[in-house]
Design an enzyme around this catalytic site. Structure first.
Site, PDB file in Angstrom:
ATOM      1  N   GLY A   3       0.829  -1.195   0.000  1.00 54.95           N
ATOM      2  CA  GLY A   3       0.000   0.000   0.000  1.00 54.95           C
ATOM      3  C   GLY A   3       0.866   1.248   0.000  1.00 54.95           C
ATOM      4  CG  ASP A   4       0.543   3.863   2.394  1.00 61.51           C
ATOM      5  OD1 ASP A   4      -0.321   4.742   2.455  1.00 61.51           O
ATOM      6  OD2 ASP A   4       0.619   2.916   3.207  1.00 61.51           O
ATOM      7  CG  HIS A  58      -5.675   5.916  -2.786  1.00 59.18           C
ATOM      8  ND1 HIS A  58      -6.354   5.210  -3.766  1.00 59.18           N
ATOM      9  CD2 HIS A  58      -5.159   4.979  -1.951  1.00 59.18           C
ATOM     10  CE1 HIS A  58      -6.245   3.907  -3.516  1.00 59.18           C
ATOM     11  NE2 HIS A  58      -5.528   3.763  -2.421  1.00 59.18           N
TER      12      HIS A  58
END
Length: 405
Positions: free
Chosen positions: A13-14, A44
């Protein structure tokens, strides 16, 4: 790049999926952003002309005026959605909820799910899974319980009551069905969280939600046939419910599978997103973790979360990248973010190598083109590359200073 596009994160993620989606939407060619997994735990970050928003349930094309379609694979949290709508309105987006369409089959994440999720995570103590505390896993789990009996174990958790049918977005159009399902939910979770949530208030809130958004049972194929879609994934492949490293995973399919199912055989490009270094939020493995990397690359939009835990960082991991691509069944291109980072290194399995030119290295490692580059947090820092192999002026020469990215 005129095809439908599926954007997936190749890490934990990220990776920069939101900024990538915003960049793809900026030229006005996209008719809708489709969310195909996850729920309100998405975060996001998009920065446009000094405006910053952390997208959770709205698609990351919203600041470009692109509508959002939440598919049946998304978990919808109406209270958080209303809050996010007000935040977007404050940034100048007119009537954000008018840009939102939601599949009637999408499951509802309620305050019951959120409270139960947090109670379970708190009870794990030092063995926390790294949950965001948003009720995601609890929503999915309850949706698996219809017909189950008290005391049986489903997906590692004991059934603590008599479950009913899981509430879905379409139920918000029918107050009788909605109340029946919420009453069953309240009874089921009372042994874990107590009697602290008003079903009456939720029914009123969810009815208002149903009046404000477009709840649809339309054939998704018509949407796909009338315009160009960008499918925005949430979380990363290394957190996938099937391919991630349990128990530190999400209850969600983070590979392109759901998006491809929605497209029903229609063509789409899969773009995998990676930073130039590895990150992870909360508990779980991060093989290349290095405090020096964390210290050198401070985060403007990520920090320690109450339930999720600390923000962590390490070197780019070539083996994990290849694994993520394999889990996706291959990808058609890359988006590489944080190209403004310097002094990078990559773990190859045999040691740490210097990484002076991440774009060239990743194209060779994965044998795909880099289609989107990001060298900072803002839209102005992103470039969508239509013909990247020929765009480069440094082929055969090397050196990032010569590459127009």
């Amino acid at each position: 790049m005129n095809d439908h596009v599926i954007v997936v994160g190749l890490g934990f993620g990220d990776e920069g999926k939101g900024a990538t989606v915003d960049a793809l939407c900026a030229d006005g060619s996209v008719s809708a952003v489709v969310r195909f997994n996850g729920g309100a735990q998405a975060a996001h970050n998009v920065v446009v002309d000094g405006r910053h928003h952390t997208f959770s349930q709205f698609g990351s094309g919203t600041l470009a005026g692109v509508p959002t379609w939440l598919s049946r694979h998304v978990l919808v949290e109406p209270i958080a959605l209303a809050t996010e709508s007000r935040e977007l309105e404050a940034l100048g987006v007119a009537d954000p909820l008018s840009l939102m369409s939601i599949d009637a089959q999408a499951l509802l994440t309620t305050p019951f799910h959120v409270a139960a999720n947090r109670a379970r995570e708190n009870a794990r103590g030092k063995d926390r899974h790294g949950s965001c505390g948003k009720g995601i896993g609890e929503t999915v789990w309850y949706g698996l319980l219809e017909g189950a009996t008290r005391g049986v174990v489903v997906e590692g958790q004991e059934v603590i009551g008599e479950p009913g049918s899981a509430p879905a977005v379409g139920d918000c159009l029918d107050p009788t069905t909605l109340r029946r399902k919420l009453d069953a939910l309240a009874r089921f979770y009372e042994p874990l969280i107590g009697d602290v949530i008003s079903v009456d208030e939720l029914v009123m809130l969810y009815r208002s939600f149903a009046d404000a958004v477009r709840i649809t049972t339309d054939d998704f194929g018509r949407l796909a046939d009338t315009g160009r879609l960008v499918f925005e994934g949430a979380q990363g492949v290394l957190l996938d419910e099937t391919y991630g490293f349990h128990p530190h995973t999400t209850w969600s399919t983070t590979t392109p599978r759901n998006a491809k199912a929605l497209l029903g055989g229609r063509k789409a490009r899969v773009i995998g997103v990676t930073r130039t270094y590895q990150t992870r939020h909360g508990a779980g493995p991060l093989p290349t973790e290095d405090q020096a990397v964390l210290d050198r690359f401070p985060e403007a939009h990520n920090g320690t979360g109450e339930f999720q835990g600390a923000w962590r960082a390490g070197h780019l991991d070539a083996n994990l990248l290849r694994y993520s691509v394999d889990c996706c069944g291959g990808i058609d291109g890359l988006a590489v973010t944080h190209l403004d980072a310097r002094g990078l290194r990559v773990a190859t399995g045999e040691g740490l190598d210097d990484l002076p030119d991440p774009v060239a290295y990743l194209e060779e490692l994965l044998d795909v083109d880099v289609l989107v580059t990001g060298a900072g947090p803002a839209r102005a820092d992103y470039v969508v590359r239509d013909n990247p192999r020929h765009d480069r002026v440094d082929v055969g020469v090397g050196g990032r200073d010569r590459a127009p990215v």
